[in-house]
Design a protein around this motif. Sequence first.
Motif, PDB file in Angstrom:
ATOM      1  N   ASN A  96       0.879  -1.281   0.112  1.00 47.21           N
ATOM      2  CA  ASN A  96      -0.058   0.219   0.005  1.00 47.21           C
ATOM      3  C   ASN A  96       0.863   1.068  -0.001  1.00 47.21           C
ATOM      4  OD1 ASN A  96      -2.346  -1.415  -0.061  1.00 47.21           O
ATOM      5  ND2 ASN A  96      -2.928  -1.205   1.978  1.00 47.21           N
ATOM      6  N   SER A  97       1.874   1.142   0.909  1.00 42.25           N
ATOM      7  CA  SER A  97       2.695   2.615   0.839  1.00 42.25           C
ATOM      8  C   SER A  97       3.507   2.598  -0.512  1.00 42.25           C
ATOM      9  CB  SER A  97       3.781   2.729   1.733  1.00 42.25           C
ATOM     10  OG  SER A  97       3.919   1.537   2.622  1.00 42.25           O
ATOM     11  N   ASP A  98       3.999   1.616  -1.048  1.00 41.58           N
ATOM     12  CA  ASP A  98       4.561   1.671  -2.091  1.00 41.58           C
ATOM     13  C   ASP A  98       3.640   2.362  -3.473  1.00 41.58           C
ATOM     14  OD1 ASP A  98       6.961   0.452  -1.333  1.00 41.58           O
ATOM     15  OD2 ASP A  98       6.404  -1.466  -2.043  1.00 41.58           O
ATOM     16  N   LEU A  99       2.351   1.601  -3.404  1.00 44.04           N
ATOM     17  CA  LEU A  99       1.390   2.062  -4.283  1.00 44.04           C
ATOM     18  C   LEU A  99       0.978   3.587  -4.087  1.00 44.04           C
ATOM     19  CD1 LEU A  99      -0.955  -0.825  -4.708  1.00 44.04           C
ATOM     20  CD2 LEU A  99       0.670   0.029  -6.379  1.00 44.04           C
ATOM     21  N   GLN A 100       1.186   4.154  -2.894  1.00 47.16           N
ATOM     22  CA  GLN A 100       0.665   5.720  -2.508  1.00 47.16           C
ATOM     23  C   GLN A 100       1.993   6.486  -3.192  1.00 47.16           C
ATOM     24  OE1 GLN A 100       0.137   5.518   1.612  1.00 47.16           O
ATOM     25  NE2 GLN A 100      -2.090   5.103   1.514  1.00 47.16           N
ATOM     26  N   GLN A 101       3.183   6.214  -2.916  1.00 45.46           N
ATOM     27  CA  GLN A 101       4.393   6.599  -3.453  1.00 45.46           C
ATOM     28  C   GLN A 101       4.265   6.865  -4.853  1.00 45.46           C
ATOM     29  OE1 GLN A 101       5.278   8.291  -0.524  1.00 45.46           O
ATOM     30  NE2 GLN A 101       7.178   8.211  -1.725  1.00 45.46           N
ATOM     31  N   LYS A 102       3.907   5.708  -5.627  1.00 43.81           N
ATOM     32  CA  LYS A 102       3.774   5.742  -7.182  1.00 43.81           C
ATOM     33  C   LYS A 102       2.669   6.571  -7.489  1.00 43.81           C
ATOM     34  CE  LYS A 102       5.518   1.052  -8.047  1.00 43.81           C
ATOM     35  NZ  LYS A 102       5.451  -0.172  -8.679  1.00 43.81           N
ATOM     36  N   LEU A 103       1.774   6.624  -6.588  1.00 41.47           N
ATOM     37  CA  LEU A 103       0.563   7.477  -7.149  1.00 41.47           C
ATOM     38  C   LEU A 103       1.047   9.109  -7.046  1.00 41.47           C
ATOM     39  CD1 LEU A 103      -2.322   7.848  -7.960  1.00 41.47           C
ATOM     40  CD2 LEU A 103      -2.881   7.705  -5.345  1.00 41.47           C
ATOM     41  N   ILE A 104       1.856   9.207  -5.898  1.00 37.02           N
ATOM     42  CA  ILE A 104       2.352  10.831  -5.646  1.00 37.02           C
ATOM     43  C   ILE A 104       3.205  11.150  -6.903  1.00 37.02           C
ATOM     44  CG2 ILE A 104       3.703  12.194  -4.306  1.00 37.02           C
ATOM     45  CD1 ILE A 104       2.554  10.595  -1.928  1.00 37.02           C
ATOM     46  N   VAL A 105       3.968  10.241  -7.283  1.00 35.51           N
ATOM     47  CA  VAL A 105       4.741  10.385  -8.244  1.00 35.51           C
ATOM     48  C   VAL A 105       4.122  10.808  -9.564  1.00 35.51           C
ATOM     49  CG1 VAL A 105       6.671   9.506  -9.921  1.00 35.51           C
ATOM     50  CG2 VAL A 105       6.884   9.358  -7.388  1.00 35.51           C
ATOM     51  N   MET A 106       3.149   9.744  -9.859  1.00 34.03           N
ATOM     52  CA  MET A 106       2.405   9.932 -11.000  1.00 34.03           C
ATOM     53  C   MET A 106       1.413  11.292 -11.041  1.00 34.03           C
ATOM     54  SD  MET A 106       2.938   7.471 -12.841  1.00 34.03           S
ATOM     55  CE  MET A 106       1.674   7.287 -14.341  1.00 34.03           C
ATOM     56  N   ILE A 131       1.568  14.091 -14.030  1.00 38.16           N
ATOM     57  CA  ILE A 131       0.721  14.493 -14.811  1.00 38.16           C
ATOM     58  C   ILE A 131       0.178  16.076 -14.777  1.00 38.16           C
ATOM     59  CG2 ILE A 131      -1.983  14.591 -14.627  1.00 38.16           C
ATOM     60  CD1 ILE A 131      -1.756  11.678 -13.916  1.00 38.16           C
ATOM     61  N   ALA A 132       0.761  16.587 -13.392  1.00 38.37           N
ATOM     62  CA  ALA A 132       0.669  17.957 -13.342  1.00 38.37           C
ATOM     63  C   ALA A 132       1.433  18.674 -14.419  1.00 38.37           C
ATOM     64  CB  ALA A 132       0.963  18.524 -11.971  1.00 38.37           C
ATOM     65  N   VAL A 133       2.877  18.066 -14.432  1.00 41.59           N
ATOM     66  CA  VAL A 133       3.829  18.657 -15.470  1.00 41.59           C
ATOM     67  C   VAL A 133       3.345  18.491 -16.687  1.00 41.59           C
ATOM     68  CG1 VAL A 133       6.121  18.667 -16.352  1.00 41.59           C
ATOM     69  CG2 VAL A 133       5.856  18.272 -13.746  1.00 41.59           C
ATOM     70  N   LEU A 134       2.759  17.435 -17.072  1.00 37.18           N
ATOM     71  CA  LEU A 134       2.407  17.248 -18.490  1.00 37.18           C
ATOM     72  C   LEU A 134       1.090  18.334 -18.932  1.00 37.18           C
ATOM     73  CD1 LEU A 134       2.470  13.394 -18.870  1.00 37.18           C
ATOM     74  CD2 LEU A 134       3.796  14.951 -19.906  1.00 37.18           C
ATOM     75  N   GLU A 135       0.211  18.264 -17.885  1.00 41.99           N
ATOM     76  CA  GLU A 135      -0.889  19.658 -17.845  1.00 41.99           C
ATOM     77  C   GLU A 135      -0.170  20.900 -18.380  1.00 41.99           C
ATOM     78  OE1 GLU A 135      -3.248  18.871 -14.753  1.00 41.99           O
ATOM     79  OE2 GLU A 135      -4.389  17.283 -15.438  1.00 41.99           O
ATOM     80  N   ALA A 136       0.712  21.108 -17.399  1.00 39.87           N
ATOM     81  CA  ALA A 136       1.443  22.452 -17.606  1.00 39.87           C
ATOM     82  C   ALA A 136       1.864  22.615 -19.042  1.00 39.87           C
ATOM     83  CB  ALA A 136       2.357  22.745 -16.677  1.00 39.87           C
ATOM     84  N   ILE A 137       2.450  21.860 -19.507  1.00 39.40           N
ATOM     85  CA  ILE A 137       3.349  21.779 -20.888  1.00 39.40           C
ATOM     86  C   ILE A 137       2.222  21.807 -21.959  1.00 39.40           C
ATOM     87  CG2 ILE A 137       4.471  20.408 -22.643  1.00 39.40           C
ATOM     88  CD1 ILE A 137       6.228  19.088 -20.298  1.00 39.40           C
ATOM     89  N   VAL A 138       1.164  20.911 -21.825  1.00 39.99           N
ATOM     90  CA  VAL A 138      -0.137  21.108 -22.880  1.00 39.99           C
ATOM     91  C   VAL A 138      -0.681  22.185 -22.845  1.00 39.99           C
ATOM     92  CG1 VAL A 138      -2.196  19.810 -23.592  1.00 39.99           C
ATOM     93  CG2 VAL A 138      -0.065  18.537 -22.913  1.00 39.99           C
TER      94      VAL A 138
END
Length: 78
Positions: A37-47, A51-58
């Motif tokens: 669960n903590s591994d998945l939460q970390q991955k979710l934070i990174v994702m 996504i925020a960076v990609l949205e800013a670019i687009v």
Amino acid sequence: MNLTAIVIIAIICWTIIKLTNRDKKEPKQVNQTNQENSDLQQKLIVMNERIAVLEAIVTDEKYVLKREFDNLSRDKAA
């Protein structure tokens, strides 16, 4: 004692042993689940950050303008 009774007693003993050993394994499984669960939460934070960076670019005006120029140049080529 006949053979059937011995088999029945063996099955009952095997079942009791399996049930008592299962209780000993559960904390290990809970710890593993918590770790997953903590591994998945970390991955979710990174994702979410990616996504925020990609949205800013687009949504950047320069990106949109460049895409429009590319579309116009494709239309002229066709």
